[in-house]
Design a protein around this motif. Structure first.
Motif, short mmCIF file in Angstrom:
data_model
loop_
_atom_site.label_atom_id
_atom_site.label_comp_id
_atom_site.label_asym_id
_atom_site.label_seq_id
_atom_site.Cartn_x
_atom_site.Cartn_y
_atom_site.Cartn_z
N UNK B 14 47.56 112.55 99.51
CA UNK B 14 47.26 112.27 98.10
C UNK B 14 48.41 112.72 97.20
N UNK B 15 48.94 113.89 97.52
CA UNK B 15 50.03 114.41 96.71
C UNK B 15 51.27 113.52 96.78
N UNK B 16 51.54 113.02 97.98
CA UNK B 16 52.70 112.14 98.14
C UNK B 16 52.46 110.83 97.39
N UNK B 17 51.25 110.30 97.57
CA UNK B 17 50.89 109.08 96.86
C UNK B 17 51.06 109.25 95.35
N UNK B 18 50.58 110.37 94.87
CA UNK B 18 50.68 110.66 93.43
C UNK B 18 52.13 110.70 92.97
N UNK B 19 53.02 111.04 93.91
CA UNK B 19 54.45 111.09 93.57
C UNK B 19 55.12 109.74 93.79
N UNK B 20 54.33 108.74 94.17
CA UNK B 20 54.89 107.41 94.38
C UNK B 20 55.54 107.24 95.73
N UNK B 21 55.16 108.08 96.69
CA UNK B 21 55.76 108.02 98.03
C UNK B 21 54.69 107.74 99.07
N UNK B 22 54.95 106.81 99.95
CA UNK B 22 54.00 106.53 101.03
C UNK B 22 53.85 107.76 101.92
N UNK B 67 64.09 115.36 101.32
CA UNK B 67 64.41 116.42 100.37
C UNK B 67 64.87 115.82 99.05
N UNK B 68 65.71 114.82 99.11
CA UNK B 68 66.19 114.19 97.88
C UNK B 68 65.06 113.48 97.13
N UNK B 69 64.16 112.83 97.88
CA UNK B 69 63.02 112.16 97.24
C UNK B 69 62.08 113.17 96.60
N UNK B 70 61.79 114.23 97.33
CA UNK B 70 60.90 115.26 96.79
C UNK B 70 61.52 115.90 95.53
N UNK B 71 62.80 116.13 95.59
CA UNK B 71 63.48 116.67 94.41
C UNK B 71 63.40 115.69 93.24
N UNK B 72 63.69 114.41 93.51
CA UNK B 72 63.65 113.43 92.44
C UNK B 72 62.24 113.27 91.87
N UNK B 73 61.24 113.50 92.73
CA UNK B 73 59.85 113.39 92.29
C UNK B 73 59.36 114.67 91.61
N UNK B 74 60.22 115.68 91.56
CA UNK B 74 59.81 116.93 90.90
C UNK B 74 59.01 117.87 91.78
N UNK B 75 58.95 117.56 93.08
CA UNK B 75 58.22 118.43 94.00
C UNK B 75 59.07 119.60 94.47
#
Ligand SMILES: [Mn+2]
Ligand SMILES: [Mn+2]
Ligand SMILES: [Zn+2]
Ligand SMILES: [Zn+2]
Lengths: 139, 139
Positions: B14-22, B67-75
């Motif tokens: 759910x958290x990933x989905x909320x961040x726009x990531x599959x 890591x880059x995606x999580x960073x860009x998503x603010x995680x």
DNA sequence: AAGTTGTTTAGAACAGTTCTAAAAACTGCA
DNA sequence: TGCAGTTTTTAGAACTGTTCTAAACAACTT
């Protein structure tokens, strides 16, 4: 009354000698570029480009060697603010930095008007070395 | 009354989905390692080593991508304190760091008790983004 | 289930930096 | 000033951390 430039290169030689480094042509050329104007923040690549303009041949390996030696001798301070590259700072006194993104520019500001209060004590088994303040700003 | 672990993985999904990531197997595995314990500071290599221990195959390229995606998503937040490698921080709130040399360890400390006063105004044409305080300590 | 799109992967590529070892240059002393 | 001893410089290879490529694979939609 004419401007006296004759001592300039000798001054750098003396300074290098005082730091325990032989005043070679390359080191003197680099020291000149680094220290003859005011405070500077350079990268290895930017310094290499600058010194090439002086027509004194200096390899990139020597630029790296020299930056590391100058830093170890306390003539320069290394600043790490962004992934991938180091800056070398001719201002070795106590001061802090603005870092302008995405330009990659560094600007000094004096630390004597800045108060950093309320820091927790260093973790067990460690002692304080230095406090860096990096103010990140955007265009 | 048994411990309920069944929702855990769904929570990360759910958290990933909320961040726009599959919520792929790899991303969920990495999110688990990163976020199921308290705050962490990892490097790409250290995270890769950890996730390998979970027996879910994740390539180093995926660790970097994630890591880059999580960073860009603010995680995650990226922290640069030493030349050559980036740290990624699961604590995305406002806080500062101790950096233990030469170990390369990072430790958080809260910023709410720290006062940084007397900063000069940002250079012309820039606006403030963030103030980082790095307390460098030695063993 | 098929089609579509997004993700993962191995390996190549890349950027910044350090290393190697041979040539060149500095220094102290004849 | 020449020479020996030592340090420095250099080109290029090597190395480390990170990103890119493009083909295989997996997730979502219908
Ligand atoms: Mn170094
Ligand atoms: Mn990146
Ligand atoms: Zn500075
Ligand atoms: Zn942190």
């Amino acid at each position: 009354m004419g401007q006296d430039m004759s001592g300039t290169s000798l001054d750098f030689s003396a300074r290098l000698r005082a730091a325990g480094l032989r005043p070679t042509r390359q080191r003197v050329a680099l020291a000149r570029v680094l220290f003859e104007a005011g405070h500077r923040h350079v990268t290895a690549e930017s310094l290499h480009a600058e010194v090439k303009a002086t027509r004194i041949p200096v390899s990139l390996a020597t630029v790296y060697n020299t930056l590391n030696q100058f830093r170890d001798a306390g003539l320069l301070r290394e600043v790490v603010v962004a992934p991938g590259r180091s800056y070398f700072d001719t201002n070795t006194g106590h001061h802090h930095h603005f870092y302008v993104e995405p330009d990659g520019e560094l600007h000094d500001f004096p630390s004597d008007k800045v108060t950093v209060a309320g820091l927790p004590p260093p973790p067990k088994g460690t002692r304080l070395n230095r406090v860096d303040v990096i103010v990140r700003v955007k265009r």
